[in-house]
Design a protein around this motif. Sequence first.
Motif, PDB file in Angstrom:
ATOM      1  N   ALA A 151       1.444  -1.192   0.099  1.00  0.00           N
ATOM      2  CA  ALA A 151      -0.354  -0.046   0.183  1.00  0.00           C
ATOM      3  C   ALA A 151       0.610   0.869  -0.138  1.00  0.00           C
ATOM      4  CB  ALA A 151      -1.044  -0.192   1.618  1.00  0.00           C
ATOM      5  N   ARG A 152       1.909   0.891   0.954  1.00  0.00           N
ATOM      6  CA  ARG A 152       3.132   2.424   1.269  1.00  0.00           C
ATOM      7  C   ARG A 152       3.427   2.452  -0.560  1.00  0.00           C
ATOM      8  NH1 ARG A 152       2.283   1.138   6.228  1.00  0.00           N
ATOM      9  NH2 ARG A 152       0.573   2.944   7.009  1.00  0.00           N
ATOM     10  N   HIS A 153       4.160   2.000  -0.965  1.00  0.00           N
ATOM     11  CA  HIS A 153       4.956   1.645  -2.241  1.00  0.00           C
ATOM     12  C   HIS A 153       4.692  -0.452  -2.903  1.00  0.00           C
ATOM     13  CE1 HIS A 153       8.381   4.571  -0.418  1.00  0.00           C
ATOM     14  NE2 HIS A 153       7.721   4.971  -2.215  1.00  0.00           N
ATOM     15  N   GLY A 239      -9.713   3.426  10.537  1.00  0.00           N
ATOM     16  CA  GLY A 239      -8.822   3.683   9.909  1.00  0.00           C
ATOM     17  C   GLY A 239      -7.692   3.649   8.628  1.00  0.00           C
ATOM     18  N   HIS A 240      -7.085   4.598   8.096  1.00  0.00           N
ATOM     19  CA  HIS A 240      -5.912   4.458   7.172  1.00  0.00           C
ATOM     20  C   HIS A 240      -6.683   3.749   6.195  1.00  0.00           C
ATOM     21  CE1 HIS A 240      -2.229   3.355   9.151  1.00  0.00           C
ATOM     22  NE2 HIS A 240      -2.500   3.032  10.629  1.00  0.00           N
ATOM     23  N   THR A 241      -8.150   4.758   5.825  1.00  0.00           N
ATOM     24  CA  THR A 241      -8.840   4.874   4.608  1.00  0.00           C
ATOM     25  C   THR A 241      -8.559   5.548   3.915  1.00  0.00           C
ATOM     26  OG1 THR A 241     -10.536   5.660   6.777  1.00  0.00           O
ATOM     27  CG2 THR A 241     -10.690   2.770   5.611  1.00  0.00           C
ATOM     28  N   GLY A 302      -7.628  -2.196  11.758  1.00  0.00           N
ATOM     29  CA  GLY A 302      -8.417  -1.598  12.929  1.00  0.00           C
ATOM     30  C   GLY A 302      -7.388  -0.962  13.394  1.00  0.00           C
ATOM     31  N   ASP A 303      -6.031  -0.739  13.492  1.00  0.00           N
ATOM     32  CA  ASP A 303      -5.196   0.068  14.147  1.00  0.00           C
ATOM     33  C   ASP A 303      -5.348   1.475  13.790  1.00  0.00           C
ATOM     34  OD1 ASP A 303      -2.470   0.839  12.223  1.00  0.00           O
ATOM     35  OD2 ASP A 303      -4.579  -0.379  11.378  1.00  0.00           O
ATOM     36  N   GLU A 304      -4.786   2.300  15.020  1.00  0.00           N
ATOM     37  CA  GLU A 304      -4.743   3.849  15.083  1.00  0.00           C
ATOM     38  C   GLU A 304      -5.324   4.469  13.842  1.00  0.00           C
ATOM     39  OE1 GLU A 304       0.249   4.361  14.597  1.00  0.00           O
ATOM     40  OE2 GLU A 304      -1.091   3.444  12.567  1.00  0.00           O
ATOM     41  N   ALA A 305      -6.840   4.063  13.915  1.00  0.00           N
ATOM     42  CA  ALA A 305      -8.414   4.921  14.017  1.00  0.00           C
ATOM     43  C   ALA A 305      -8.337   6.329  14.950  1.00  0.00           C
ATOM     44  CB  ALA A 305      -9.811   3.996  14.226  1.00  0.00           C
ATOM     45  N   SER A 378       9.922  -6.935  16.310  1.00  0.00           N
ATOM     46  CA  SER A 378       9.030  -8.813  15.266  1.00  0.00           C
ATOM     47  C   SER A 378       8.693  -6.866  14.104  1.00  0.00           C
ATOM     48  CB  SER A 378       8.291  -8.895  14.937  1.00  0.00           C
ATOM     49  OG  SER A 378       7.549  -8.288  15.668  1.00  0.00           O
ATOM     50  N   TYR A 379       9.465  -5.528  13.862  1.00  0.00           N
ATOM     51  CA  TYR A 379       9.136  -5.201  12.717  1.00  0.00           C
ATOM     52  C   TYR A 379      10.593  -4.724  12.083  1.00  0.00           C
ATOM     53  CZ  TYR A 379       4.919  -3.464  13.170  1.00  0.00           C
ATOM     54  OH  TYR A 379       3.169  -2.601  13.742  1.00  0.00           O
ATOM     55  N   LEU A 380      10.461  -5.532  10.435  1.00  0.00           N
ATOM     56  CA  LEU A 380      11.339  -5.963   9.825  1.00  0.00           C
ATOM     57  C   LEU A 380      11.579  -4.112   9.297  1.00  0.00           C
ATOM     58  CD1 LEU A 380      11.075  -8.972   8.134  1.00  0.00           C
ATOM     59  CD2 LEU A 380      12.624  -8.169   9.743  1.00  0.00           C
ATOM     60  N   ASP A 381      11.152  -3.236   9.653  1.00  0.00           N
ATOM     61  CA  ASP A 381      10.735  -1.622   8.014  1.00  0.00           C
ATOM     62  C   ASP A 381      11.896  -1.164   9.375  1.00  0.00           C
ATOM     63  OD1 ASP A 381       8.456  -0.440   9.337  1.00  0.00           O
ATOM     64  OD2 ASP A 381       8.459  -2.453   9.717  1.00  0.00           O
ATOM     65  N   MET A 382      11.775  -1.208  11.224  1.00  0.00           N
ATOM     66  CA  MET A 382      12.953  -0.912  11.666  1.00  0.00           C
ATOM     67  C   MET A 382      14.329  -0.681  11.586  1.00  0.00           C
ATOM     68  SD  MET A 382      10.963   0.529  13.657  1.00  0.00           S
ATOM     69  CE  MET A 382       9.439   0.509  13.005  1.00  0.00           C
ATOM     70  N   GLN A 393      12.159   4.441  12.629  1.00  0.00           N
ATOM     71  CA  GLN A 393      12.783   4.148  13.978  1.00  0.00           C
ATOM     72  C   GLN A 393      11.547   4.333  16.027  1.00  0.00           C
ATOM     73  OE1 GLN A 393      15.995   6.976  13.239  1.00  0.00           O
ATOM     74  NE2 GLN A 393      15.930   7.372  15.532  1.00  0.00           N
ATOM     75  N   TRP A 394      11.005   4.857  15.198  1.00  0.00           N
ATOM     76  CA  TRP A 394       9.414   5.085  16.476  1.00  0.00           C
ATOM     77  C   TRP A 394       9.589   3.500  17.175  1.00  0.00           C
ATOM     78  CZ3 TRP A 394       5.534   2.023  17.865  1.00  0.00           C
ATOM     79  CH2 TRP A 394       5.026   0.400  16.889  1.00  0.00           C
ATOM     80  N   ALA A 395       9.983   2.820  16.538  1.00  0.00           N
ATOM     81  CA  ALA A 395       9.120   1.013  18.273  1.00  0.00           C
ATOM     82  C   ALA A 395      11.245   0.987  18.131  1.00  0.00           C
ATOM     83  CB  ALA A 395       9.621   0.154  17.212  1.00  0.00           C
ATOM     84  N   SER A 429       6.287  -0.581   4.647  1.00  0.00           N
ATOM     85  CA  SER A 429       7.097   0.500   3.221  1.00  0.00           C
ATOM     86  C   SER A 429       6.896   1.806   3.567  1.00  0.00           C
ATOM     87  CB  SER A 429       6.350  -0.561   2.384  1.00  0.00           C
ATOM     88  OG  SER A 429       5.247  -0.329   1.776  1.00  0.00           O
ATOM     89  N   GLU A 430       7.152   2.319   3.938  1.00  0.00           N
ATOM     90  CA  GLU A 430       7.080   3.851   3.728  1.00  0.00           C
ATOM     91  C   GLU A 430       8.487   4.075   2.933  1.00  0.00           C
ATOM     92  OE1 GLU A 430       4.432   3.809   7.329  1.00  0.00           O
ATOM     93  OE2 GLU A 430       5.772   1.900   6.771  1.00  0.00           O
ATOM     94  N   THR A 431       8.839   3.314   3.480  1.00  0.00           N
ATOM     95  CA  THR A 431      11.112   3.827   3.170  1.00  0.00           C
ATOM     96  C   THR A 431      11.162   2.521   2.245  1.00  0.00           C
ATOM     97  OG1 THR A 431      12.338   2.096   4.980  1.00  0.00           O
ATOM     98  CG2 THR A 431      11.327   4.931   4.982  1.00  0.00           C
TER      99      THR A 431
END
Length: 492
Positions: A151-153, A239-241, A302-305, A378-382, A393-395, A429-431
């Motif tokens: 979705a992000r990329h 959210g995220h919509t 359901g996240d960050e609504a 577990s977040y591989l985008d960190m 790096q938020w987490a 995939s923001e980055t």
Amino acid sequence: PAASAMDTIVPAPESVTPNPAADFELSEQTAILAPGEAAGVGEYLAGVVRPSTGFPVPVNPALPGTGDIALALDGDPALGPEGYRLQVADDAVRVHATSTDGLFNGVQTLRQLLPAGIESPTAQPGPWTMPGGEITDKPRFGHRSAQLDPARHFFTVDMVKRYIDQVAKYKINKLHLHLTDDQGWRLQINSWPRLTEFGAQTEVGGTPGGFYTQQDYAEIVDYAASRHMTVIPEIDMPGHTNAALSSYAELNCDGVAPPPYTGIDVGFSSLCVNKDITYRFVEDVIREVAALTPGPYLHIGGDEAHSTTDEDYVAFMSKVLPLVEKYGKKPLGWHEYGKAAPQGDAVLQFWGTTNGDPLLTEAVARGNKVLASPANKSYLDMKYDENTPLGLQWAGFIEVADAYGWDPGSYLQGVPEESVLGVEAPMFSETLETSQHIEFMAFPRLPAIAELGWSAKGALNWESFKNRLATQGPRWQAAGQDFYRSPQIPWT
Ligand SMILES: CC1=[NH+][C@H]2[C@@H](O1)O[C@H](CO)[C@@H](O)[C@@H]2O
């Protein structure tokens, strides 16, 4: 260094008995014997070893003969649905299992017993010797998942297939696709065509986006299934919509469609909880996605609504969750949706940076299961550390030892092992834009998460893991796959 390649397997098998006197050499004469249903796994294995050895390696249905690799669905029931027994002797190799999933898992171990060059797409010099011995193995958790965020990329079908092949080597058996978000709607929905005609046009940074036609999605589902992986589609809501809201003005409470969004903020969008059209939209989407998805789960996000009041959020989820069941699926969602007290067979995916959340304890009391994906483990985008060119790096920073240094069966307070469905390694995939970006962030931490999902609790040992992981580096190099040469690993 390991005495035998049998001591280098990732994830760590349940039991390994090397027999140095029984090495097996894969040769010009070797055939794969794969009767009946085993034929698919036989062809898969042949596809792995033919290019790198240059040998013909025919796949036959005949009974085992000498000098052959035999795949047999005659496994001891005690192996369970995904287990296998692998026997390597000087005159034959045998994989026994109770299912083709088990045979496939045995083949992933078998390929790791062959020299790294076996992973090359082009012919390499031999010899192709496998160390003798016996391995008996089965997983601790049945749900071992990798997530991609097209979705992000946007990631093409071929990029998704490439990642499927890379994570299948570590016995990952679920693929979670984050198909919709503020920046793009990536799956064609026939009853709401503007979701992709308009809502897929762009992505983070404003570059052209893209989407999966329903045929593309079916191709991904089929490819994943051929690697014994089940696809879990995510339609993130309420959210995220923004992508959906920008595509259909009538979905917005004020009837005005916001512009497409190419930034990376979160929490600013919400479906309109008080409009009937919202639930027609959601039901149409769930109906079409469920019809395209053979697997049991439909992830409703359901996240960050943050733009939806708690009261509205619960009201929304209370109308949407029955729709998931209506179309034959079980709900999976980021753990906040626990606020709506989903029924027994729902699963909460934990993504917090703590050791749990009251919503998890309440969920366990309702009989829900929990999918463990703590963001700081577990977040591989960190980022790996402050020098990592890609990632967020938020987490916090996640080096390999951090990704490995937790036990999914006891990490979450109030969640006993029997309530843990398994583990997932999300990769937002923001980055991240290319397969090289995906590979650099996923390897070597994805194999760490895969081991936490597969190996027995007693086998989790950093000294052992880092030495076994070190032997994977030459295999990734042979395969032309990128990875981060973490200073924590004694790469061979
Ligand atoms: C479940 C979840 N919601 C957020 C959070 O994870 O962090 C991700 C980046 O790491 C971000 O992309 C995502 O939208």
